[in-house]
Design a protein around this motif. Sequence first.
Motif, short mmCIF file in Angstrom:
data_model
loop_
_atom_site.label_atom_id
_atom_site.label_comp_id
_atom_site.label_asym_id
_atom_site.label_seq_id
_atom_site.Cartn_x
_atom_site.Cartn_y
_atom_site.Cartn_z
N ALA A 1 13.99 10.16 2.20
CA ALA A 1 12.98 11.17 2.52
C ALA A 1 11.64 10.89 1.84
O ALA A 1 10.57 11.02 2.46
N SER A 2 11.68 10.48 0.58
CA SER A 2 10.43 10.24 -0.16
C SER A 2 9.70 9.02 0.39
O SER A 2 8.48 9.05 0.60
N LYS A 3 10.44 7.94 0.64
CA LYS A 3 9.81 6.74 1.17
C LYS A 3 9.27 6.99 2.59
O LYS A 3 8.23 6.46 2.97
N ARG A 4 9.99 7.81 3.33
CA ARG A 4 9.54 8.11 4.69
C ARG A 4 8.21 8.86 4.66
O ARG A 4 7.32 8.59 5.47
N ARG A 5 8.07 9.80 3.73
CA ARG A 5 6.80 10.53 3.61
C ARG A 5 5.66 9.57 3.29
O ARG A 5 4.56 9.68 3.85
N MET A 6 5.93 8.65 2.38
CA MET A 6 4.90 7.67 2.02
C MET A 6 4.55 6.78 3.21
O MET A 6 3.38 6.49 3.48
N TYR A 7 5.59 6.37 3.94
CA TYR A 7 5.35 5.48 5.09
C TYR A 7 4.57 6.21 6.18
O TYR A 7 3.66 5.64 6.79
N ASP A 8 4.93 7.47 6.44
CA ASP A 8 4.22 8.24 7.46
C ASP A 8 2.75 8.42 7.10
O ASP A 8 1.88 8.47 7.99
N ALA A 9 2.48 8.50 5.81
CA ALA A 9 1.10 8.74 5.38
C ALA A 9 0.28 7.45 5.30
O ALA A 9 -0.91 7.45 5.64
N HIS A 10 0.92 6.35 4.87
CA HIS A 10 0.14 5.13 4.60
C HIS A 10 0.64 3.90 5.34
O HIS A 10 0.03 2.84 5.21
N GLY A 11 1.75 4.02 6.10
CA GLY A 11 2.27 2.84 6.78
C GLY A 11 2.84 1.84 5.81
O GLY A 11 3.27 2.18 4.70
N HIS A 12 2.80 0.55 6.17
CA HIS A 12 3.36 -0.48 5.30
C HIS A 12 2.57 -0.63 4.00
O HIS A 12 3.11 -1.14 3.01
N ALA A 13 1.34 -0.19 4.02
CA ALA A 13 0.53 -0.28 2.80
C ALA A 13 1.09 0.55 1.67
O ALA A 13 0.79 0.31 0.50
N ALA A 14 1.94 1.52 2.01
CA ALA A 14 2.52 2.38 0.97
C ALA A 14 3.40 1.60 0.01
O ALA A 14 3.61 2.03 -1.13
N PHE A 15 3.87 0.43 0.44
CA PHE A 15 4.80 -0.33 -0.40
C PHE A 15 4.20 -1.67 -0.83
O PHE A 15 4.91 -2.59 -1.20
N GLU A 16 2.89 -1.73 -0.76
CA GLU A 16 2.19 -2.93 -1.23
C GLU A 16 1.38 -2.60 -2.47
O GLU A 16 0.97 -1.46 -2.68
N HIS A 17 1.12 -3.59 -3.27
CA HIS A 17 0.27 -3.46 -4.47
C HIS A 17 0.77 -2.39 -5.42
O HIS A 17 0.00 -1.69 -6.06
N GLY A 18 2.08 -2.20 -5.49
CA GLY A 18 2.64 -1.26 -6.47
C GLY A 18 2.58 0.17 -6.06
O GLY A 18 2.94 1.05 -6.81
N MET A 19 2.11 0.47 -4.83
CA MET A 19 1.98 1.87 -4.42
C MET A 19 3.31 2.56 -4.33
O MET A 19 3.48 3.69 -4.73
N GLY A 20 4.30 1.89 -3.71
CA GLY A 20 5.52 2.60 -3.41
C GLY A 20 6.75 2.09 -4.06
O GLY A 20 7.84 2.39 -3.63
N GLY A 21 6.71 1.30 -5.04
CA GLY A 21 7.98 0.96 -5.66
C GLY A 21 8.08 -0.50 -6.02
O GLY A 21 9.12 -1.11 -5.81
#
Length: 374
Positions: A60-80
């Motif tokens: 659920a948490s990763k999905r919220r991040m993905y919906d808001a920022h797309g793949h960029a949510a998990f780049e450059h330390g943003m998402g994990g």
Amino acid sequence: MSKRDYYEILGVARDASEDDLKKAYRRCAMKFHPDRNPGDKAAEEAFKECKEAYETLSDASKRRMYDAHGHAAFEHGMGGGGGAGYADMGDIFGDIFGNIFGGGGGARGPRRGADIGYVMELDLEEAVRGIEKTIEIPTLDECETCDGSGSKDGKLDTCATCQGRGQVRFQRGIFSMQQGCPHCGGRGRIVANPCDDCAGQGRVERTKTLQVKIPAGVDNGDRIRLAGEGEAGPPGTAPGDLYVDIRVREHEIFQRDGDDLHCEVPIRISQAALGDSVRVPTLEGDVELRIPAETQTGKMFRLRGKGVRSVRSRSEGDLYCRVVVETPVNLTNEQRELLEQFEATFVGEGARRHSPRASTFLDGVRGFWERMTG
């Protein structure tokens, strides 16, 4: 090359439910699993793509991040990313309020193995009586060489990052927060000498053979859960479950409606007019059905208790027999002459009383034309 949209990969809408995501992933996994496509690099990449999409959207948490920022949510330390970073915004807020009020916050332990779906097709007789079936499923199973530990020598070292606690705590401004250890995956221990067969993962791809007992009375759409028969989890975690979805094939005689059965019984015109006894099939063998004289086509007869015994209430349904009067074919000369003699008796107004439906129909037609021409 830019990464494909996770929702597009799984073939679901952006508002898809958890159940929709799980079903889509199962379909994708069954289609592209390497065991089903040996040597097919494209299928292997598609399988990895599906797995990555599901792992993100099912959280659920990763999905919220993905919906808001797309793949960029998990780049450059943003998402994990690794190190002392944080998994996602959901973890941050969970940890903040968890530490303030004394709860566990967003800290998570290692996940268990994934669930597996399997579609089992049954004949109606098999579904009604129950049966035991042998099935084969491609899955990630516990590595037999290391007994699922991932270690060649059976030894596990304490994780130096979390000191064996499985969680790491760090300071963010005035707040103290914690999350699952990114180094050991929340297990608290790491493999120092990885097993050669599973590369330290503790699980390997293989086809597993299982005996599945199907209870009597299951119906199309029913689901059977086999606990612990899904994919093996990472070392030290529980396996997932296997869900067997029932699909019942169409039957040549019976149609099922819940616990009731329906069938059509063809009879001759003489049987319908004079009455007769006919043999009709049931799931327990033939029984006698009494056809009263002057029976019309479409007449429904109910045989109590000759349906299906419910898998839930154990009550028995009924069998509904709909008679259909057949027009005779391939007549002999004698039969044709007899029918012609019979038809000749239907003359004048007296014939109306022998055909009530035809008389009603003709009266209706006459009234229709009178209204049209009046």
